[in-house]
Motif scaffolding. Structure first.
Motif, PDB file in Angstrom:
ATOM      1  N   HIS A 102       5.214  -4.994  10.373  1.00  0.00           N
ATOM      2  CA  HIS A 102       5.778  -4.222  11.482  1.00  0.00           C
ATOM      3  C   HIS A 102       6.094  -5.011  12.744  1.00  0.00           C
ATOM      4  O   HIS A 102       6.481  -4.422  13.742  1.00  0.00           O
ATOM      5  CB  HIS A 102       4.829  -3.059  11.816  1.00  0.00           C
TER       6      HIS A 102
ATOM      7  N   ASP B 120       0.173  -4.563   6.254  1.00  0.00           N
ATOM      8  CA  ASP B 120      -0.466  -4.048   7.467  1.00  0.00           C
ATOM      9  C   ASP B 120      -1.853  -4.653   7.680  1.00  0.00           C
ATOM     10  O   ASP B 120      -2.700  -4.061   8.347  1.00  0.00           O
ATOM     11  CB  ASP B 120      -0.550  -2.517   7.406  1.00  0.00           C
TER      12      ASP B 120
ATOM     13  N   HIS C 154       0.854  -1.192   0.000  1.00  0.00           N
ATOM     14  CA  HIS C 154       0.000   0.000   0.000  1.00  0.00           C
ATOM     15  C   HIS C 154       0.884   1.235   0.000  1.00  0.00           C
ATOM     16  O   HIS C 154       2.112   1.129   0.041  1.00  0.00           O
ATOM     17  CB  HIS C 154      -0.988  -0.010   1.165  1.00  0.00           C
TER      18      HIS C 154
ATOM     19  N   ASP D 216       5.286   4.910   5.327  1.00  0.00           N
ATOM     20  CA  ASP D 216       6.354   4.049   5.847  1.00  0.00           C
ATOM     21  C   ASP D 216       6.566   2.823   4.961  1.00  0.00           C
ATOM     22  O   ASP D 216       7.355   1.945   5.287  1.00  0.00           O
ATOM     23  CB  ASP D 216       6.058   3.634   7.300  1.00  0.00           C
ATOM     24  N   HIS D 217       5.865   2.769   3.834  1.00  0.00           N
ATOM     25  CA  HIS D 217       6.046   1.678   2.869  1.00  0.00           C
ATOM     26  C   HIS D 217       6.538   2.222   1.523  1.00  0.00           C
ATOM     27  O   HIS D 217       7.196   1.507   0.774  1.00  0.00           O
ATOM     28  CB  HIS D 217       4.728   0.912   2.682  1.00  0.00           C
TER      29      HIS D 217
HETATM   30 ZN   LIG Z   1       2.740   0.362   7.813  1.00  0.00          ZN
END
Ligand SMILES: [Zn+2]
Length: 303
Positions: free
Chosen positions: A266, A209, A103, A107-108
Motif C-alpha cells: 500500500h 501488508d 492474504h 482489498d487484495h
Molecule cells: Zn491491504
C-alpha cells in the motif's frame, strides 16, 4: 521473468497526511495504492494479489463493508482494475493462469472473480480463518461475496518449506516455476504471506501488508505515520508475530539488501519509485521492473 506493477485501485483513507505522510492536510483524504504484480512466465500470466475487481467497482455496497467503504473510500475506476489493465497491456483475463494471494482481505481478493481460468494459491490458515468469520472485524474484512473462485483455491500449510535469506518455511507453489515462492509473514492476518520472485536483476519480495509505510523498513530509525500505525494495530491478528516479521524483513534488508528488493502493498512512495509513474495511471508495457540493487541503493542513501 518479466514483472509488471499494477496499482489496482487506490484507497483514499480519512486522515490524509496522518496516513500517507504526504497528502496536504489531515482533513483531506490520503492516497494509498494496492500494489499487485503481473508476471510473465512460461506457465502463462501469474498475478500476485488482485486489488479491487470489477464487481467491487460496479456494486461496492453489495460486496464490501460499509465500515471500510467509509474509512477508505476507494477510487473506484474500472480502468484501474487488474483485468482492465491486463487487457490494456494486450492480454485477456483467460491468459491469467495463476493467482498468488498474500492474504484474503477485501482489498487484495476483490479481483479474483475476474479471472475464471486461474488457480488461486494461498496459505491454508488464511483460508480457514477467513471462512470461519469469527469476529465482527473478520466479517468486514473477509468478504465471501468476492470468493466465486473458491473451488479453484489451492492451499499450503505453513509448517514446512525451506530457509531463504533468514526466512522460514518458504515454499514453491504447485504448477508454478521455482522463481516464485511463498514466504509466510503472519501477523496482519494469521495466514498472511509475502511472495518472493527471482528475476535476472535479483529478488523482489512483495511483502503484502507485513508493513504499510516505507520508513518502517529503515534500518536505523524505523518509523510509521500515526494513522498507519493505528490501522495496522486495528487489523492485526497476531501482534507479536507481526512485529517479529517486520524485524525479520529489516534483517533481510540489512544482510541481503543488495540482491533483495522489498516492497509492500500500500505504500505510494515505493510504488512510484519502482514504476516511475503516478499512482493513478494504468500500467504500460514500458513499465516493467528495474533491477533490484539500484532501488535498494537509492533507499539506503542517508537522508
Ligand atoms: Zn491491504
Amino acid at each position: 521473468m518479466r514483472i509488471h506493477h499494477l496499482n489496482c485501485i487506490s484507497s483514499c483513507p480519512l486522515g490524509g497526511r496522518l496516513m500517507d505522510g504526504r497528502t496536504g492536510g489531515v482533513f483531506s483524504r490520503g492516497r494509498l495504492c494496492c500494489h499487485c504484480l503481473l508476471l510473465e512466465t512460461e506457465q502463462g500470466l501469474v498475478l500476485v494479489d488482485t486489488g479491487f475487481g470489477l464487481g467491487d467497482v460496479r456494486n461496492p455496497q453489495a460486496r464490501l463493508s460499509r465500515f471500510f467503504l467509509a474509512l477508505l473510500s476507494p477510487d473506484f475506476r474500472e480502468e484501474m482494475t487488474a483485468v482492465r489493465q491486463i487487457e490494456r497491456l494486450g492480454w485477456s483475463a483467460s491468459d491469467v493462469r495463476h493467482i498468488v494471494l498474500t492474504h484474503l482481505d477485501f482489498d487484495h481478493a476483490g479481483g479474483l472473480d475476474d479471472f475464471p481460468a486461474a488457480t488461486v494459491h494461498l496459505m491454508r490458515q488464511e483460508r480457514d480463518q477467513a471462512v470461519r468469520q469469527r469476529t465482527w472485524l473478520d466479517r468486514q474484512r473477509f468478504r465471501p461475496q468476492q470468493w466465486a473462485s473458491r473451488p479453484r483455491w489451492r492451499v499450503y500449510a505453513a509448517d514446512r518449506g525451506d530457509r531463504w535469506h533468514g526466512m522460514e518455511c518458504v515454499r514453491t507453489l504447485d504448477g508454478l516455476p521455482p522463481e516464485i515462492a511463498m514466504v509466510p509473514l503472519a501477523g496482519h492476518t494469521l495466514g498472511h504471506a509475502g511472495v518472493a520472485l527471482r528475476t535476472d536483476g535479483g529478488w523482489l519480495l512483495q511483502a503484502g501488508d507485513a508493513y504499510f509505510y516505507h520508513q518502517e523498513m529503515d534500518l536505523e530509525r524505523p518509523a510509521c505515520t500515526p494513522g498507519l500505525r493505528f490501522y495496522q494495530a486495528l487489523m492485526e491478528k497476531d501482534r507479536s508475530a507481526r512485529l517479529a516479521n517486520q524485524q525479520r524483513l529489516r534483517n533481510l534488508r540489512r544482510h541481503h539488501g543488495a540482491d533483495v528488493r522489498i516492497v509492500c502493498a500500500h505504500d505510494p512512495v515505493e510504488f512510484e519509485a519502482l514504476t516511475g509513474r503516478p499512482l493513478g495511471e494504468p500500467a504500460t508495457l514500458a513499465g516493467s521492473t528495474a533491477p533490484a540493487g539500484e532501488f535498494m541503493a537509492s533507499r539506503s542513501a542517508p537522508s
